[in-house]
Write an enzyme that holds these catalytic residues in place. Structure first.
Site, PDB file in Angstrom:
ATOM      1  N   ARG A  10      53.616  83.308  13.809  1.00  0.00           N
ATOM      2  CA  ARG A  10      53.980  82.716  12.501  1.00  0.00           C
ATOM      3  C   ARG A  10      52.871  82.968  11.477  1.00  0.00           C
ATOM      4  O   ARG A  10      53.140  83.357  10.327  1.00  0.00           O
ATOM      5  CB  ARG A  10      54.201  81.216  12.710  1.00  0.00           C
ATOM      6  CG  ARG A  10      54.418  80.412  11.446  1.00  0.00           C
ATOM      7  CD  ARG A  10      54.597  78.945  11.861  1.00  0.00           C
ATOM      8  NE  ARG A  10      54.772  78.053  10.729  1.00  0.00           N
ATOM      9  CZ  ARG A  10      53.770  77.441  10.118  1.00  0.00           C
ATOM     10  NH1 ARG A  10      52.524  77.652  10.508  1.00  0.00           N
ATOM     11  NH2 ARG A  10      54.012  76.624   9.110  1.00  0.00           N
TER      12      ARG A  10
ATOM     13  N   ALA B  61      37.837  64.815  40.160  1.00  0.00           N
ATOM     14  CA  ALA B  61      38.018  65.485  41.459  1.00  0.00           C
ATOM     15  C   ALA B  61      36.775  65.311  42.328  1.00  0.00           C
ATOM     16  O   ALA B  61      35.655  65.236  41.813  1.00  0.00           O
ATOM     17  CB  ALA B  61      38.279  66.971  41.228  1.00  0.00           C
TER      18      ALA B  61
ATOM     19  N   ARG C  64      42.915  83.559  37.346  1.00  0.00           N
ATOM     20  CA  ARG C  64      42.805  84.680  38.281  1.00  0.00           C
ATOM     21  C   ARG C  64      41.353  85.044  38.546  1.00  0.00           C
ATOM     22  O   ARG C  64      40.949  85.247  39.681  1.00  0.00           O
ATOM     23  CB  ARG C  64      43.554  85.873  37.686  1.00  0.00           C
ATOM     24  CG  ARG C  64      43.930  86.913  38.669  1.00  0.00           C
ATOM     25  CD  ARG C  64      44.696  88.024  38.005  1.00  0.00           C
ATOM     26  NE  ARG C  64      44.573  87.988  36.549  1.00  0.00           N
ATOM     27  CZ  ARG C  64      45.504  88.426  35.714  1.00  0.00           C
ATOM     28  NH1 ARG C  64      46.613  88.918  36.173  1.00  0.00           N
ATOM     29  NH2 ARG C  64      45.317  88.393  34.411  1.00  0.00           N
TER      30      ARG C  64
ATOM     31  N   ASP D  43      39.112  83.300  29.375  1.00  0.00           N
ATOM     32  CA  ASP D  43      38.055  84.159  29.918  1.00  0.00           C
ATOM     33  C   ASP D  43      37.668  85.293  28.970  1.00  0.00           C
ATOM     34  O   ASP D  43      37.176  86.327  29.402  1.00  0.00           O
ATOM     35  CB  ASP D  43      38.501  84.737  31.278  1.00  0.00           C
ATOM     36  CG  ASP D  43      39.815  85.497  31.180  1.00  0.00           C
ATOM     37  OD1 ASP D  43      40.503  85.375  30.149  1.00  0.00           O
ATOM     38  OD2 ASP D  43      40.161  86.203  32.137  1.00  0.00           O
TER      39      ASP D  43
END
Ligand code: F6P
Length: 328
Positions: free
Chosen positions: A26, A192, A177, A135
């Site tokens: 846009r 965590a 990845r 990344d």
């Protein structure tokens, strides 16, 4: 230096889609329109260049998309564009549509394609970093990362509820990845017990040591966030090895997968994409080419595309240390 020869630009989205790509399209279309330039959208990434899938776009073609996930132009990882014949057909189609410059929204694979295309045919190109993996060098954040991170965080919060109810250990795989940005930040944000990312050398012994410490301090459930690209092993193997070491653990595995790539973009991603889409067109008319637009400390900057491809943003290793302290 300005490039007054640019009268028509084409925009495409390539590689893995990311929330905010529509906001970037846009911004490209409306900035081009504000400068009196013609704009074409190319469907399905570089495949659309090769097969001549071009659509004329004006400000109304991009109405009501700023809040939409995915990409209205569709995306692809084009193997044909990796061949000289494919790129030759792509250039012929650019000539046919009088394209003077190309805006490529995607990740480093897509930028490699743009760079080679520019070197072979001289068509000005500019990259806009759109990938959830974050990344890419030359920008603080990539388009889609913030939304994906929040999607991962919300999903892990839900997993925590059930992990707590059943005193279970969960291994949760998030995307990335080659990069641990989503894992590291969603892991910190969800408390965590451990976070495993490709940028950090991990060992099973260390992971087991963390579980032993957690048992000692009376933790009855825990979550280990694992980046898809973790080098220690895939999540099922990690869970199995942990079960072998701690037969009393009730272990489950959850792979979040492509849920992280969809959804309405966050406010941060919409603003980032709007800035970058605008910056891409402005950069082209100012005479920039073979660069990637980025935003660092809130400022638009341009990085040579080779550098954006070759270098990688460092993860904040302090966050791993902080997570280790706060997990106990
Ligand atoms: O590049 C973004 C990404 O989402 C990676 O994190 C992931 O490994 C990959 O794309 C998945 O790609 P595909 O949708 O082609 O399976």
């Amino acid at each position: 230096m300005s490039n007054q020869n640019i009268k028509t630009v084409a925009v495409l989205t390539s590689g893995g889609d990311a929330p905010g790509m529509n906001a970037a399209i846009r911004a490209v279309v409306r900035t081009a329109n504000s400068l009196g330039l013609e704009c074409y959208g190319v469907r399905e990434g570089y495949n659309g260049l090769i097969h001549g899938d071009f659509t004329k776009m004006g400000p109304r073609s991009v109405k009501n998309i700023i809040n939409e996930g995915g990409t209205i132009l569709k995306s692809a990882r084009s193997s044909e564009f990796k061949t000289p014949e494919g790129r030759d057909k792509a250039f012929e189609n650019c000539k046919k549509h009088n394209i003077d410059a190309l805006v490529c929204i995607g990740g480093d694979g897509s930028f490699t394609g743009a760079k080679v295309f520019n070197e072979e045919y001289g068509l000005p190109v500019i990259g806009v970093p759109g990938t959830i993996d974050n990344d890419i060098f030359g920008t603080d954040n990539t388009i889609g990362y913030d939304t994906a991170l929040n999607t991962a965080m919300e999903a892990i919060d839900k997993i925590r509820d059930t992990a707590t109810s059943h005193n279970r250990v969960f291994f949760v795989e998030v995307m990335g990845r080659d990069a641990g940005f989503i894992a590291l930040n969603s892991g910190i944000a969800t408390g965590a017990l451990d976070i495993l990312i490709p940028e950090q050398k991990d060992s099973m012994e260390e992971l087991f040591g963390t579980f032993r410490k957690a048992e000692k301090v009376g933790k009855s459930s825990s979550i280990v966030v694992v980046a898809e690209g973790e080098k220690l092993g895939n999540i099922y193997d990690l869970a199995k090895a942990t079960k072998d070491e701690f037969p009393n653990f009730d272990i489950r595995v959850a792979v979040l997968g492509h849920i992280q790539r969809g959804g309405s973009p966050s406010c941060a991603d919409r603003v980032l994409a709007s800035k970058m889409g605008y910056g891409a067109v402005m950069g082209l008319v100012e005479g920039k080419s073979k660069v990637m637009v980025g935003v660092k400390s809130n400022r638009l900057i341009y990085t040579p595309i080779e550098e954006a491809i070759k270098k990688h943003n460092e993860i904040d290793k302090d966050l791993l240390k902080i997570s280790e302290i706060l997990a106990m």
